[in-house]
Motif scaffolding. Structure first.
Motif, PDB file in Angstrom:
ATOM      1  N   GLY A  35     -62.555 -52.014  65.923  1.00 22.12           N
ATOM      2  CA  GLY A  35     -63.617 -51.179  65.173  1.00 22.12           C
ATOM      3  C   GLY A  35     -64.364 -52.255  64.525  1.00 22.12           C
ATOM      4  N   PHE A  36     -64.486 -52.115  63.076  1.00 26.01           N
ATOM      5  CA  PHE A  36     -65.404 -52.931  62.203  1.00 26.01           C
ATOM      6  C   PHE A  36     -64.800 -53.030  60.819  1.00 26.01           C
ATOM      7  N   TYR A  37     -65.205 -54.108  59.999  1.00 28.53           N
ATOM      8  CA  TYR A  37     -65.072 -54.132  58.454  1.00 28.53           C
ATOM      9  C   TYR A  37     -66.369 -53.781  57.818  1.00 28.53           C
ATOM     10  N   GLY A  38     -66.324 -52.833  57.028  1.00 28.27           N
ATOM     11  CA  GLY A  38     -67.535 -52.302  56.378  1.00 28.27           C
ATOM     12  C   GLY A  38     -67.336 -51.455  55.129  1.00 28.27           C
ATOM     13  N   HIS A  39     -68.694 -50.854  54.848  1.00 30.71           N
ATOM     14  CA  HIS A  39     -68.486 -49.770  53.589  1.00 30.71           C
ATOM     15  C   HIS A  39     -69.524 -49.026  53.719  1.00 30.71           C
ATOM     16  N   SER A  40     -69.706 -47.920  52.960  1.00 34.89           N
ATOM     17  CA  SER A  40     -70.534 -46.896  53.056  1.00 34.89           C
ATOM     18  C   SER A  40     -71.592 -47.292  52.239  1.00 34.89           C
ATOM     19  N   ALA A 106     -64.374 -40.088  56.447  1.00 34.49           N
ATOM     20  CA  ALA A 106     -63.378 -40.953  55.870  1.00 34.49           C
ATOM     21  C   ALA A 106     -64.103 -42.478  55.572  1.00 34.49           C
ATOM     22  N   ALA A 107     -64.749 -42.946  56.455  1.00 38.64           N
ATOM     23  CA  ALA A 107     -65.663 -44.376  56.111  1.00 38.64           C
ATOM     24  C   ALA A 107     -66.362 -44.204  55.191  1.00 38.64           C
ATOM     25  N   SER A 108     -67.053 -42.974  54.876  1.00 37.74           N
ATOM     26  CA  SER A 108     -68.015 -42.961  53.739  1.00 37.74           C
ATOM     27  C   SER A 108     -67.216 -43.285  52.382  1.00 37.74           C
ATOM     28  N   LEU A 109     -65.924 -43.084  52.268  1.00 40.12           N
ATOM     29  CA  LEU A 109     -65.071 -43.285  51.126  1.00 40.12           C
ATOM     30  C   LEU A 109     -65.238 -44.918  51.004  1.00 40.12           C
ATOM     31  N   LEU A 110     -65.391 -45.767  51.871  1.00 40.67           N
ATOM     32  CA  LEU A 110     -65.306 -47.233  51.653  1.00 40.67           C
ATOM     33  C   LEU A 110     -66.205 -47.685  50.760  1.00 40.67           C
ATOM     34  N   GLU A 111     -65.713 -48.563  49.657  1.00 42.86           N
ATOM     35  CA  GLU A 111     -66.560 -49.267  48.923  1.00 42.86           C
ATOM     36  C   GLU A 111     -66.794 -50.690  49.345  1.00 42.86           C
ATOM     37  N   SER A 112     -67.899 -51.395  48.922  1.00 50.09           N
ATOM     38  CA  SER A 112     -68.287 -52.763  49.117  1.00 50.09           C
ATOM     39  C   SER A 112     -67.197 -53.759  48.886  1.00 50.09           C
ATOM     40  N   SER A 113     -66.461 -53.391  47.858  1.00 52.82           N
ATOM     41  CA  SER A 113     -65.661 -54.252  47.257  1.00 52.82           C
ATOM     42  C   SER A 113     -64.454 -53.577  46.586  1.00 52.82           C
ATOM     43  N   GLU A 114     -63.303 -54.417  46.351  1.00 48.95           N
ATOM     44  CA  GLU A 114     -62.048 -53.821  45.798  1.00 48.95           C
ATOM     45  C   GLU A 114     -62.507 -53.233  44.361  1.00 48.95           C
ATOM     46  N   ASN A 116     -60.212 -50.174  43.196  1.00 48.48           N
ATOM     47  CA  ASN A 116     -59.162 -49.459  42.638  1.00 48.48           C
ATOM     48  C   ASN A 116     -57.808 -50.059  43.009  1.00 48.48           C
ATOM     49  N   GLY A 117     -57.113 -50.724  42.314  1.00 47.99           N
ATOM     50  CA  GLY A 117     -55.952 -51.646  42.427  1.00 47.99           C
ATOM     51  C   GLY A 117     -55.927 -52.256  43.921  1.00 47.99           C
ATOM     52  N   GLY A 118     -56.988 -52.908  43.946  1.00 48.58           N
ATOM     53  CA  GLY A 118     -57.096 -53.728  45.193  1.00 48.58           C
ATOM     54  C   GLY A 118     -57.577 -53.145  46.262  1.00 48.58           C
ATOM     55  N   LEU A 119     -58.045 -51.880  46.304  1.00 49.65           N
ATOM     56  CA  LEU A 119     -58.341 -51.060  47.660  1.00 49.65           C
ATOM     57  C   LEU A 119     -59.953 -50.704  47.409  1.00 49.65           C
ATOM     58  N   TYR A 120     -60.325 -50.589  48.566  1.00 48.23           N
ATOM     59  CA  TYR A 120     -61.884 -50.573  48.684  1.00 48.23           C
ATOM     60  C   TYR A 120     -62.110 -48.962  48.531  1.00 48.23           C
ATOM     61  N   ILE A 121     -61.905 -48.287  47.606  1.00 53.08           N
ATOM     62  CA  ILE A 121     -62.037 -46.782  47.511  1.00 53.08           C
ATOM     63  C   ILE A 121     -62.341 -46.501  45.784  1.00 53.08           C
ATOM     64  N   ASP A 122     -63.380 -45.615  45.520  1.00 53.96           N
ATOM     65  CA  ASP A 122     -63.667 -45.216  44.083  1.00 53.96           C
ATOM     66  C   ASP A 122     -62.125 -45.153  43.249  1.00 53.96           C
ATOM     67  N   PRO A 123     -62.210 -45.544  42.038  1.00 54.00           N
ATOM     68  CA  PRO A 123     -61.139 -45.100  41.141  1.00 54.00           C
ATOM     69  C   PRO A 123     -60.727 -43.777  40.945  1.00 54.00           C
ATOM     70  N   VAL A 124     -61.728 -42.846  41.275  1.00 53.03           N
ATOM     71  CA  VAL A 124     -61.566 -41.299  41.226  1.00 53.03           C
ATOM     72  C   VAL A 124     -60.488 -40.900  41.825  1.00 53.03           C
ATOM     73  N   PHE A 125     -60.087 -41.626  42.945  1.00 56.03           N
ATOM     74  CA  PHE A 125     -59.125 -41.260  43.741  1.00 56.03           C
ATOM     75  C   PHE A 125     -57.990 -41.974  43.625  1.00 56.03           C
ATOM     76  N   SER A 126     -56.881 -41.386  44.179  1.00 53.88           N
ATOM     77  CA  SER A 126     -55.431 -42.014  43.996  1.00 53.88           C
ATOM     78  C   SER A 126     -55.558 -43.296  44.879  1.00 53.88           C
ATOM     79  N   ASN A 127     -54.854 -44.332  44.310  1.00 58.21           N
ATOM     80  CA  ASN A 127     -54.631 -45.771  45.387  1.00 58.21           C
ATOM     81  C   ASN A 127     -53.332 -45.701  46.061  1.00 58.21           C
ATOM     82  N   LYS A 128     -52.744 -44.660  46.295  1.00 61.34           N
ATOM     83  CA  LYS A 128     -51.579 -44.734  46.744  1.00 61.34           C
ATOM     84  C   LYS A 128     -51.809 -44.880  48.464  1.00 61.34           C
ATOM     85  N   GLN A 129     -52.831 -44.518  48.968  1.00 62.90           N
ATOM     86  CA  GLN A 129     -53.216 -44.604  50.328  1.00 62.90           C
ATOM     87  C   GLN A 129     -53.936 -45.681  50.813  1.00 62.90           C
TER      88      GLN A 129
END
Length: 171
Positions: A35-40, A106-114, A116-129
């Motif tokens: 696959g790849f490493y990247g962001h939206s 799903a890939a559209s949710l990827l942020e360019s950096s951490e 949300n609690g170390g995750l590459y997703i906006d803090p508006v979302f839960s960081n459990k996943q």
């Protein structure tokens, strides 16, 4: 359907690694064998809402409504589809058309950096996943695509257990 800045594919496909690596609206940091490493590159317009007491995130840039928290548990792909069916049966947020996202969605949710609690997703979302299933399959196999929020990776696997973050298209 209302016009949105960015319309993402919403029907499932069987995709090769090179097809996934050439998705629109994605900036690839590093290509890999799986696959790849990247962001939206989409400028999201997220809006957290409570509908019938259920938390959802509406993205006014893509016209998608996301389950804000997703599943608490990791599960295989077939259990993930069952989980979404039960969400529809219970009419989460008043809707019966929740589904697994496509890999594009799903890939559209990827942020360019951490973010949300170390995750590459906006803090508006839960960081459990830390990683979620998509409804798309890997070509030439029985595997499915998934997105890792722990490192911005999009890849595929046969037996992995992931979480579920359902989505639906806003009318």
């Amino acid at each position: 359907r209302k016009l949105y800045q960015t319309v993402l594919r919403s029907s499932y496909k069987t995709l090769s690694v090179s097809q996934v690596q050439s998705m629109p609206n994605i900036s690839i940091r590093k290509k890999g064998k799986w696959g790849f490493y990247g962001h939206s590159t989409i400028n999201h317009i997220y809006n957290l809402k409570y509908i019938r007491g259920d938390k959802v995130v509406v993205d006014n840039a893509t016209g998608l409504m996301w389950h804000q928290s997703g599943s608490d548990e990791y599960m295989n792909w077939n259990k993930a589809k069952e989980w979404v069916r039960s969400l529809n049966s219970s009419s989460y947020a008043g809707y019966h058309d929740w589904r697994l996202p496509t890999v594009d969605e799903a890939a559209s949710l990827l942020e360019s950096s951490e973010k949300n609690g170390g995750l590459y997703i906006d803090p508006v979302f839960s960081n459990k996943q830390e990683w979620i299933w998509t409804g798309d399959r890997m070509s030439g196999s029985g595997a499915a695509w998934h997105v890792y929020f722990i490192n911005g990776y999009v890849g595929w696997d046969y037996v992995y257990n992931c979480c579920v973050r359902p989505v639906r298209s806003v009318e």
